[in-house]
Structures are given as structure tokens and as C-alpha cells.
Design an enzyme around this catalytic site. Structure first.
Site, short mmCIF file in Angstrom:
data_model
loop_
_atom_site.label_atom_id
_atom_site.label_comp_id
_atom_site.label_asym_id
_atom_site.label_seq_id
_atom_site.Cartn_x
_atom_site.Cartn_y
_atom_site.Cartn_z
N ARG A 183 13.64 35.86 -15.70
CA ARG A 183 13.45 36.46 -17.04
C ARG A 183 12.60 35.59 -17.95
O ARG A 183 12.26 36.00 -19.07
CB ARG A 183 14.82 36.67 -17.66
CG ARG A 183 15.59 35.38 -17.87
CD ARG A 183 17.08 35.62 -18.05
NE ARG A 183 17.81 34.36 -18.17
CZ ARG A 183 19.13 34.25 -18.16
NH1 ARG A 183 19.88 35.33 -18.03
NH2 ARG A 183 19.71 33.10 -18.29
N ARG A 239 18.04 36.35 -13.89
CA ARG A 239 17.67 34.92 -13.85
C ARG A 239 17.47 34.42 -12.43
O ARG A 239 16.50 33.73 -12.12
CB ARG A 239 18.79 34.11 -14.51
CG ARG A 239 18.73 32.60 -14.28
CD ARG A 239 19.96 31.94 -14.91
NE ARG A 239 20.15 30.55 -14.53
CZ ARG A 239 19.79 29.50 -15.28
NH1 ARG A 239 19.18 29.70 -16.42
NH2 ARG A 239 20.03 28.27 -14.88
N ASN A 257 16.91 26.91 -9.34
CA ASN A 257 16.82 25.58 -9.93
C ASN A 257 18.15 24.83 -9.95
O ASN A 257 18.34 23.89 -10.71
CB ASN A 257 16.22 25.64 -11.34
CG ASN A 257 15.57 24.32 -11.72
OD1 ASN A 257 14.98 23.64 -10.88
ND2 ASN A 257 15.71 23.92 -13.00
N ARG A 258 19.09 25.27 -9.14
CA ARG A 258 20.29 24.48 -8.83
C ARG A 258 20.40 24.25 -7.33
O ARG A 258 21.38 23.75 -6.84
CB ARG A 258 21.57 25.21 -9.32
CG ARG A 258 21.63 25.46 -10.81
CD ARG A 258 21.69 24.18 -11.62
NE ARG A 258 21.86 24.44 -13.05
CZ ARG A 258 20.87 24.74 -13.87
NH1 ARG A 258 19.62 24.82 -13.42
NH2 ARG A 258 21.10 24.96 -15.16
N TYR A 311 14.21 29.34 -22.82
CA TYR A 311 13.57 28.96 -24.05
C TYR A 311 14.33 27.79 -24.63
O TYR A 311 15.39 27.45 -24.11
CB TYR A 311 13.58 30.15 -25.05
CG TYR A 311 14.97 30.73 -25.27
CD1 TYR A 311 15.78 30.27 -26.31
CD2 TYR A 311 15.47 31.70 -24.41
CE1 TYR A 311 17.05 30.80 -26.49
CE2 TYR A 311 16.75 32.22 -24.60
CZ TYR A 311 17.53 31.76 -25.64
OH TYR A 311 18.79 32.27 -25.80
N TYR A 361 22.19 19.43 -21.20
CA TYR A 361 23.46 19.17 -20.55
C TYR A 361 23.20 18.74 -19.11
O TYR A 361 22.09 18.84 -18.60
CB TYR A 361 24.33 20.43 -20.55
CG TYR A 361 25.01 20.70 -21.86
CD1 TYR A 361 25.95 19.81 -22.35
CD2 TYR A 361 24.72 21.83 -22.62
CE1 TYR A 361 26.59 20.04 -23.56
CE2 TYR A 361 25.35 22.07 -23.82
CZ TYR A 361 26.29 21.17 -24.28
OH TYR A 361 26.91 21.39 -25.48
N GLU A 383 11.02 23.35 -21.66
CA GLU A 383 11.55 24.62 -22.14
C GLU A 383 10.60 25.11 -23.23
O GLU A 383 10.43 24.46 -24.26
CB GLU A 383 12.96 24.45 -22.72
CG GLU A 383 14.00 23.99 -21.70
CD GLU A 383 14.53 25.14 -20.85
OE1 GLU A 383 14.16 26.32 -21.11
OE2 GLU A 383 15.30 24.87 -19.91
ZN LIG Z 1 14.87 28.32 -16.61
#
Ligand SMILES: [Zn+2]
Length: 763
Positions: A183, A239, A257-258, A311, A361, A383
Site C-alpha cells: 500500500r 501491506r 520486511n520481517r 509514511y 520501534y 519513511e
Molecule cells: Zn513499509
């Protein structure tokens, strides 16, 4: 409490029944009618779980508690329950579907733009349009651009990229990635803009031309191609990728991205397949991340990567999975800041910066940490816009400005990557050499994306222009640190020096980068002392209460002992409370010198020994200040953090910008204001010196026959003339002393000085 739980249970049940997030591939578009985008301040993980139970869909790129708020998309039924949860929140958007519909309508009427249309960036582009533009760039500039195919996604789509480089080979590689998260559409446009500018401005922009020639750029605009397509066709808020649900679950998708092998499975990722941060069954289980891994491993010349997300407006660097700072933190933070500055300069847009862990985080399994840990690649993540007003539905008129400001940062990063062997000097470079004394210098050397050959670092020196440099080997000190030793240098001479090192991969770098065209320079000069107070006698400075001259007692030492019981030298000091702990809740108190005359001095420096305790950097301060009139004061230094010395510590400062050639200079040590709480020892000062290099302090330079202050090849002709025609010499050099030719020091100038004179040029 019972009422609250019942209410929560009912709403959770209701929300699950209407939850749209589990749509399957063939279903029509997912709708979010009256869904609220809510920014929630969460204090503990129970609250995070409660938000998940309410059907809260994570909108931030990561979630956590305590530090900064997290954004969620909440079903309308869930919002009233927030009141029961004892969390504070702000509704950023009261009906996200309204904006999704408006965007959809806009994109359907957006004319189909030719990939080369300069207005291509006026609105978002789908997977096919992005790919068409990649091929267009290749067709337009086959000499610069090559379309890459990194591999095949979960659903069989091709993951395309583009390689952009000018003539030549064996170059450092720089990689830009977009679209890890479906997204985050602006994250696709920014790398496409970078590619567009590199290709189409190559002929007209000298900076771009130079970088494209020096570097090999790899740009992968859409990593998560399946998710990206799905976010266009079915679910604008999607996502993850589109991995089918594991057995026993109905939720699609893994968070690419994990899924990287960087503390895979750790905090900041989820093992629950319905979570937005679901990491997948094992590291690199996903075809998209495996393709990214294989691509980078196959290109060991890649030294820098930069991944785009949205973002929040943040420029970040490793680590995400740990609060520990990377070994190269000094470089990372300098680049974070340089990119922040470049972004801000374009449209005055503020992006915060720092390590991922402390800036947002904890994140485990992210790409940047894998690049850095596994490949020694300097990896960054930005971001993009905005900070939540529109979030993923960033209006199209913000696409070009977002691209422009981030292109400026990309250029900064590329320029840095173009010289991939990096030198830094943890203790600085000397401002002066003590004549005749070797000077140690610590050098930190790294190879971006590689390893330094520990036998390669060299120091090159000379103290006469025009003679060859002398090469010496640097001593490895462990890690990336090396010891160089600047040679003993004759008084008055200027030492020119530079460093070199090579990576095991065969790249060589220099410091300064264009050495030996330019070199570092430092002159060997004695010092002239301007002020020297060992405190054995009272210097008679102006001391406000608690500052006093005398012998410290070691104090009542309630906290943080031991305190000093004598000076650094001698017994006496100037101290803020000689009896130990400083007083609480006092305004600033000053110790001020008498006026110091620095007329005729340049390069003025201050040194002193301190024994300092500062309890709390937020409330208590130690300042060193300087003034030319006793009323306007400038900070030279202030404690950056809690300090408890527990021993005498040396401090030295360059005060030349305030003191050089100034007839009146005051120095001031200040403590306070202090708050309540515990107390450290205060501040003890001893052996205060102000000094400057003395350009006239060197004895005459033997062989300096043209009396310009140094020995050089320009002295050879006058030397010969002085020997053969002394009268002519005195006529031509009326201000020079012919006895400078007495190089062997036997008291007379003669032919026996010829060999010693020649020998000077070989030193
Ligand atoms: Zn992202």
C-alpha cells in the site's frame, strides 16, 4: 471493570464478523466504509492486543508502546470501545473509504501517459505501467540502462529492476528498493524518479553524469509485486505479500520486511499469520526476499542500499532489532543527518533521523539489518511523506515534491558511496606538531560492502615540497582502528601527509580522497604560553558563591565519591564546593578569569584538568564559556550527558575563533542550574593553560638561503651564489643572513657545508 470487559467482548465479536482484511484473491474490492484512521498512544502490550482484537489494522510501519503513537485503521464499531480502553487517541480520518473512492475515481480518469511523458509522476502507476517505463528507459538509453529480472513472486509475477551505469567497469554499486509493502505507493514512485533522473539527465547534469560513470546503480521499484497488484485491484490497504494462508488459518500474506535473516523471529515481528507484521515460517521463506538476497549476494560490489517505505518522514539506519549501536554508528548518523539536511533544503520538509530501534520501534527481520550484518553494506531506510494526514493515500500533488527532496538525499548517499574506502580520525588530526617529536594519530578505516586488508594501510609524508613522499605502514590496533605516527619534523617545517588503504576486493582509497593532489598539512612550531595557572597560588579570579580557591576535602561524598583531595598538580584547585557535592536548586554560578591578552596570537588553544560530576543532563549543566567583553558569553562546551569523572581528566579546546588577535578574552566555568535529587562532586579545575603556536619561535632554518622561513629547492641557487659570489648574494638578498648556509654548524659558511646542505634535501 466487568462492564468494560463485556462491552469489549461484544464489540470484538461484532468486528470479527465484519472484518474485511481476510479477503481472498477472487473477491471484489475490499471496502472500509466509515473506517477511522486513528493515532493511538499505547502504554503496554496488553493494549496492543486489545487494539488487534478490535480489528485494528496496523497502518504504521511498525508498532510499539510508550515511545511514540501507532496508527491503526479501526472499524466504526470499534471506535467507541477506545473510550473504555483507557488509551489516548486522535482520529486522523473519519472515513478512509471516502478517500479511497476519490483516489480510485481519479486514477480511472487519469489519462494513460506515455512512459516518457514528463508528467508520468503526476499520479501513481500500477505494476504494468512501472514495468513499461523500465523498458522505455532501456530502449531510450541502452548505453546506460538495462532492465533486470530478479525472480518470480509467489503468484508468478516477475520482479523487475533496472541497472544504470556509464562506461567502464569495476565500480561500487548502489541499490534503491521500493514497494516492500504493497500500500506504500509513494515508495514505488521515488525509486522510479531516481532511475528517470539518472537516465534522462545524464547528458545535461554534470553531477549525475559523474555519478552514473563512477557507480553502478540498481533500482528495484516494486519488491512485493503480488501485494502491489492486489493493493490496486482488491484492497488499497494491503501491506503483505500474497502467500496463501497456512493450514488452520484464513489469513493471507507474509510481511516481506520481517522475512530477512536479521534476528529473524525476534521482537518487532509477529508469528501470527493474521498480523500485519507476520514474518513467515522461516527467514527468506518468501520468493521476493529470497530474490533480493540472491541479487545482492551475486553483486559483491554493492556498498550501499536504500529502501523506501511510507509514511512518517523518517531517515533511518541500523539497527532495528537491537538497541545496540552498529560499529559504524558514527558514519551512519552522519549520513542520516546529511540526508535529512538535503531533504530539508529542497522543500523545507522535516524528516527525523536515527537508528530504527530508537527512532521508531524494534523491528526484527528487516532488510537494512540483513544488508549491514550479513554483507557489510551500508543500508538505510526512509519513511516518505506524510506524517499521517493522508498516510498511504498521499495526494498526487505531493508525489513530485516527495521525489525531489528524496532524490537530493539519494545524491548525497551516492556521492558518499563513490569513494567506498572511508577514513576517520577518532581523536582528530593535530593542529600543530611539537618540533622534533613524533605525533601519533589514530585512523579508523572501513570498506563499504567489503573488508580492509589489514596489511594495506599506509601513511605518506614529506616536509619539503617537491621531494618524494616517504611511505610507512600503519599498525593495526584491532577492529577498524590503526595507529599512524607522523614523523619528527624540524621546527618551522610544514609536514604534508595522506593515507591510503585497500579492500580485500582490490579497491584502493585515499584520505584526503584526491591525495596526493591535496594532502593534510601541519606545521611543527613551538608554543608561546599566554596563560599558565597551576593554582598553587590564587590566580585571583572572580568566583561567585560555592566557587572557591583552596584544597578540596574529598567531601561529604553523599553520592558518587571519591571526590578529589588535592589538585591535579599541587594541593590547590579552583572548585565548585571544595567540600564535595554541589548544592541543589541554585541558579548558575560562575568562575571567571581576569582579562587575557591574546593580541598577535593565532591558533589559540585552552587546556585544563577537570574533576567533574554532573548528575542529570536534562537539569544540571556544566558550561565552559568565553567572552571578549565580559558581558556577551559564548558556549565553548557543555556537558553532553551525565558525567562522573572520578579522576582528573584532561580537556583541550580550540578557542581561536574567539581569542585569535583579541586583546581581551575572558574564560568562565559555570555550574547550574540544578534541580533536586542526588548530587555529584561539582567541578574542580586545575592547571589551566592558554597557548598558541609561535610562528617566530623556530631558530633560523639551516640552509634557508632565500630566508622565506623554510628549506626548499628555492634555496639551492642562492646557496651556490652565496658560496661563489658572497657580495652578489648580499646584494640580491639584503635581508638574509649568509650564515644560514653554515649547515654543518662549525661557525663559518664554506665549501664544507655543501655536502651537509645536499643532505638536508634527503631528510
Ligand atoms: Zn513499509
Amino acid at each position: 471493570m466487568l462492564v468494560r470487559r463485556i462491552a469489549l467482548g461484544l464489540v470484538v465479536l461484532l468486528v470479527i464478523m465484519v472484518s474485511p482484511a481476510w479477503a481472498e484473491e477472487g473477491e471484489g474490492p475490499v471496502r472500509y466504509d466509515n473506517y477511522r484512521l486513528v493515532r493511538i498512544y499505547l502504554d503496554d502490550w496488553n493494549q496492543v492486543q486489545q487494539i488487534h482484537d478490535l480489528g485494528g489494522l496496523l497502518m504504521s510501519d511498525t508498532e510499539g508502546v510508550g515511545k511514540r503513537p501507532t496508527d491503526y485503521l479501526l472499524p466504526p464499531e470499534a471506535v467507541p470501545v477506545l473510550e473504555l480502553l483507557d488509551v489516548s487517541y486522535v482520529v486522523l480520518n473519519d472515513n478512509i473509504q471516502r478517500d479511497i473512492d476519490a483516489e480510485r475515481a481519479r486514477l480511472e480518469t487519469e489519462i494513460q501517459r506515455d512512459p516518457n511523458d514528463p508528467n508520468w509522476f503526476f499520479d501513481y502507476k500500477n505494476y504494468d505501467q512501472v514495468n513499461a517505463k523500465l523498458y522505455k528507459m532501456q530502449n531510450d538509453r541502452p548505453d546506460l540502462a538495462t532492465v533486470l529480472n530478479l525472480g518470480t513472486s509467489q503468484q508468478g509475477r516477475q520482479i523487475y529492476g533496472i541497472r544504470i551505469t556509464g562506461p567502464g567497469g569495476n565500480k561500487p554499486g548502489v541499490q534503491f528498493n521500493g514497494g516492500h509493502h504493497a500500500r506504500e505507493w509513494i515508495s514505488v514512485m521515488v525509486p522510479m524518479w531516481i532511475a528517470d533522473k539518472l537516465v534522462y539527465n545524464y547528458d545535461t547534469d554534470p553531477t549525475i553524469h559523474s555519478l552514473v560513470d563512477q557507480l553502478e546503480f540498481f533500482i528495484i521499484p516494486i519488491v512485493n509485486v503480488d501485494g502491489y497488484v492486489y493493493s490496486w485491484t482488491n484492497d488499497r490497504m494491503w501491506r503483505k505479500n500474497r502467500r496463501p494462508p497456512p493450514p488452520g488459518y484464513s489469513c493471507y500474506g507474509v510481511d516481506d520486511n520481517r522475512n530477512y535473516d536479521a534476528n529473524f523471529g525476534g521482537p518487532g515481528s509477529s508469528g501470527y499469520p493474521c498480523d500485519e507484521t507476520y514474518r513467515g515460517p522461516y527467514a527468506f521463506s518468501e520468493p521476493e526476499t529470497a530474490a533480493m538476497r540472491n541479487f545482492t549476494i551475486a553483486r559483491p560490489n554493492i556498498v550501499v542500499t536504500h529502501s523506501y517505505h511510507s509514511y512518517s518522514q523518517l531517515v533511518m539506519s541500523p539497527y532495528g532489532y537491537t538497541s545496540a549501536l552498529p560499529a559504524d554508528h558514527d558514519w551512519f548518523i552522519a549520513l542520516d543527518q546529511a540526508m535529512h539536511d538535503a531533504i530539508y533544503a529542497v522543500h523545507q520538509m522535516q524528516y527525523d533521523y536515527g537508528p530504527i530501534y530508537s527512532t521508531i520501534y524494534q523491528v526484527s527481520g528487516g532488510d537494512v539489518d540483513w544488508y549491514y550484518d550479513a554483507r557489510n553494506i551500508f543500508a538505510f531506510v526512509t519513511e516518505l511523506r506524510d506524517t499521517g494526514t493522508y498516510g498511504f493515500l498521499l495526494p498526487p500533488d505531493q508525489i513530485v515534491p516527495t521525489c525531489e527532496e528524496n532524490f537530493a538525499a539519494a545524491i548525497v548517499l551516492a556521492q558518499w558511496a563513490a569513494t567506498p574506502i572511508k577514513f576517520s580520525f577518532p581523536s582528530g588530526l593535530p593542529s600543530r606538531l611539537t618540533p622534533g617529536v613524533p605525533e601519533p594519530v589514530q585512523v579508523k578505516i572501513i570498506a563499504l560492502g567489503g573488508t580492509i586488508d589489514p596489511n594495506s594501510p599506509r601513511l605518506f609524508t614529506r616536509s619539503l615540497s617537491g621531494v618524494p613522499f616517504t611511505e610507512s605502514v600503519l599498525t593495526p590496533l584491532g577492529g577498524n582502528l590503526y595507529q599512524a605516527t607522523l614523523p619528527a619534523t624540524i621546527c618551522g617545517r610544514t609536514l604534508q601527509y595522506y593515507f591510503s588503504a585497500a579492500s580485500t576486493g582490490g579497491l584502493t582509497g585515499y584520505s584526503p580522497a584526491d591525495a596526493p593532489t591535496t594532502t593534510y598539512q601541519v606545521q611543527a612550531l613551538p608554543i608561546v604560553t599566554i596563560l599558565d595557572k597551576n593554582m598553587d597560588t590564587n590566580p585571583g579570579w572572580t568566583a561567585q558563591s560555592l566557587w572557591a580557591w583552596g584544597q578540596p576535602t574529598g567531601g561529604g561524598g553523599e553520592y558518587g565519591g571519591p571526590d578529589p583531595t588535592s589538585g591535579h598538580t599541587g594541593t590547590k584547585v579552583y572548585g565548585y564546593n571544595l567540600n564535595g557535592d554541589y548544592e541543589n536548586n541554585l541558579p548558575e554560578k560562575h568562575l571567571t578569569t581576569t582579562a587575557i591578552n591574546c593580541s598577535g596570537k593565532t591558533g589559540v588553544r585552552l587546556s585544563f584538568w577537570r574533576w567533574l560530576g554532573v548528575e542529570q543532563p536534562l537539569y544540571d549543566h556544566a558550561y565552559l564559556r568565553i567572552s571578549n567583553n565580559g558581558s556577551t558569553w559564548y558556549n565553548v562546551w557543555q556537558n553532553p550527558t551525565t558525567i562522573y569523572d572520578g579522576a582528573w581528566v584532561y580537556q583541550e579546546f580550540d578557542i581561536s575563533s574567539w581569542a585569535d588577535n583579541k586583546p581581551v578574552v575572558y574564560l568562565r566555568w559555570t555550574m547550574g542550574p540544578t534541580d533536586g535529587g542526588w548530587r555529584y562532586c561539582g567541578w574542580n579545575i586545575d592547571d589551566v593553560k592558554v597557548w598558541a603556536p609561535d610562528p617566530n619561535g623556530c631558530p633560523p632554518v639551516p640552509g634557508d638561503m632565500n630566508c622565506d622561513g623554510e628549506l626548499s629547492f628555492g634555496d639551492i641557487n642562492p646557496f651556490v651564489m652565496a658560496l661563489t659570489n658572497p657580495a652578489g648574494y648580499q646584494q640580491q638578498y639584503p635581508d638574509c643572513d649568509i650564515n644560514h648556509g653554515d649547515v654543518n654548524g662549525n661557525g663559518t659558511f664554506g665549501f664544507d657545508d655543501i655536502n651537509p646542505f645536499v643532505a638536508l634535501f634527503t631528510k
